[in-house]
Scaffold this motif. Structure first.
Motif, short mmCIF file in Angstrom:
data_model
loop_
_atom_site.label_atom_id
_atom_site.label_comp_id
_atom_site.label_asym_id
_atom_site.label_seq_id
_atom_site.Cartn_x
_atom_site.Cartn_y
_atom_site.Cartn_z
N ASP A 1 37.15 48.98 41.18
CA ASP A 1 35.94 48.15 41.11
C ASP A 1 35.46 47.80 42.51
O ASP A 1 36.24 47.78 43.46
CB ASP A 1 36.30 46.87 40.35
CG ASP A 1 35.10 46.23 39.69
OD1 ASP A 1 33.96 46.70 39.89
OD2 ASP A 1 35.30 45.23 38.97
N ASP A 2 34.18 47.49 42.63
CA ASP A 2 33.57 47.02 43.88
C ASP A 2 33.89 47.97 45.04
O ASP A 2 34.07 47.53 46.19
CB ASP A 2 34.07 45.60 44.24
CG ASP A 2 33.85 44.62 43.10
OD1 ASP A 2 32.98 44.89 42.25
OD2 ASP A 2 34.53 43.58 43.06
N ASP B 1 30.08 49.65 44.50
CA ASP B 1 29.71 48.24 44.45
C ASP B 1 28.20 48.05 44.45
O ASP B 1 27.45 48.79 45.09
CB ASP B 1 30.32 47.48 45.63
CG ASP B 1 30.14 45.98 45.48
OD1 ASP B 1 30.76 45.42 44.55
OD2 ASP B 1 29.37 45.37 46.25
N GLU C 1 27.33 50.57 39.84
CA GLU C 1 27.06 49.32 39.12
C GLU C 1 25.89 48.57 39.76
O GLU C 1 25.60 48.72 40.94
CB GLU C 1 28.31 48.44 39.01
CG GLU C 1 28.87 47.89 40.30
CD GLU C 1 30.11 47.02 40.05
OE1 GLU C 1 30.42 46.68 38.90
OE2 GLU C 1 30.76 46.67 41.04
MG MG Z 1 32.21 45.40 40.32
#
Ligand code: MG
Ligand code: C2E
Ligand code: MG
Ligand code: MG
Length: 284
Positions: A179-180, A202, A236
């Motif tokens: 993630d990110d 991200d 995202e």
């Molecule tokens: Mg994220």
């Protein structure tokens, strides 16, 4: 006069600090009861394959329906849960509920897609994590390939430790998503050794991608690197058609963001899964 202002300023400042501290202490006390009082729930944000707009996954996002403050976002209460050790209980609840819900949707004839669950660093390092998750999967009868864990680069700092944890999880068939991605400070070398399935670019690189050439270059490079490393990649925070077009031009096949859908309630997800079927059966 300077003195007077200084004194007033100081008093104002402490007053504010006290109010902040008081609020935090209150939230902390309330959070202890929140699970038992059924105030915690999950929203689910669809993950979309850009080519054909099919839903290929959902990310579970935790929310707290506070009795007087209304809906509180995880950005506010996850740090409190982490500081106080409540994250273990909360994280277990999130994992179980996300897996239970996904199994229920599968059973009802919904698409056989995975649910992504965010893991905090403390959960990632908790002892017997894989056994713990295995137990939950067994309890709700969900196959491990339908669970994807979202972890962050900062959890990869100690390569030996994270390697051992990730191998245990993935040997059991659980998927791992970073993630990110791009915001951490760890070296990229872990990417060549660790069993990771997906990079999540991200949101901060996406926001200005239509005007910022540097963001565009970074995103294009992440996508290309993921392809060369044989990793899936998802962007995202896609909010506009223009952002989507740039991502698609750069061959990013998976998208998560308000452009397709904000996080949905479980009922709304069900609607998205089953409403078209219902309409068809009415026609028949
Ligand atoms: Mg994220
Ligand atoms: P995240 O995992 O990076 O989740 C994505 C966040 O971006 C979500 O915020 C989502 O609502 C938001 N988002 C999605 N698409 C867009 C978009 O197009 N534009 C904008 N501006 N935002 C978008 P949310 O739900 O407030 O969650 C914030 C963070 O809280 C998450 O970031 C995650 O780090 C953490 N979190 C959420 N649920 C959990 C959980 O169950 N456990 C743990 N440990 N952390 C969680
Ligand atoms: Mg996430
Ligand atoms: Mg985030």
């Amino acid at each position: 006069e300077v003195k007077k202002n200084g004194k007033n300023g100081y008093q104002f400042y402490t007053g504010q600090l006290n109010a902040q501290m008081k609020e935090k202490i209150e939230l902390e006390a309330d959070l202890r009861q929140a699970i038992q009082r059924n105030q915690i729930f999950l929203d689910y944000q669809p993950q979309i394959r850009a080519g054909d707009s099919q839903m290929i996954g959902v990310e579970a996002l935790v929310r707290w329906n506070h009795p007087t403050r209304g809906i509180i976002s995880p950005g506010v209460f996850i740090p409190i849960a982490e500081e106080t050790g409540m994250i273990y209980e909360l994280g277990t609840w999130v994992l179980r509920e996300a897996c239970r819900q996904m199994k229920e949707w599968h059973n009802a004839g919904g698409p056989l897609i995975p649910v992504s669950v965010n893991l905090s660093s403390q959960q990632f390092h908790q002892s017997h994590l894989t056994e713990h998750i295995k137990g939950i999967l067994k309890e709700v009868d969900l196959q491990p390939q339908y669970l994807e864990l979202e972890i962050t680069e900062s959890m990869m700092m100690d390569a030996a430790v994270s390697s051992s944890i990730l191998h245990k999880l993935t040997e059991h068939g659980i998927r791992i998503s970073l993630d990110d991605f791009g915001t951490g400070y760890s070296s990229l070398s872990y990417l060549k050794n660790l069993p990771i399935h997906k990079l999540k670019i991200d949101r901060s690189f996406i926001r200005d991608i239509t005007v910022d050439q540097n963001d565009k270059a970074i995103v294009a490079t992440i996508i290309s690197m993921a392809q060369h490393l044989n990793l899936d990649v998802i962007a995202e925070g896609i909010e506009t058609k223009e952002q989507l077009e740039i991502l698609m031009k750069n061959d990013c096949k998976e998208i998560q963001g308000y452009y397709y859908s904000r996080p949905l309630s479980a009922d709304e997800v069900e609607e998205a899964f089953f409403a078209p079927l219902r309409i068809e059966s009415i026609k028949l």
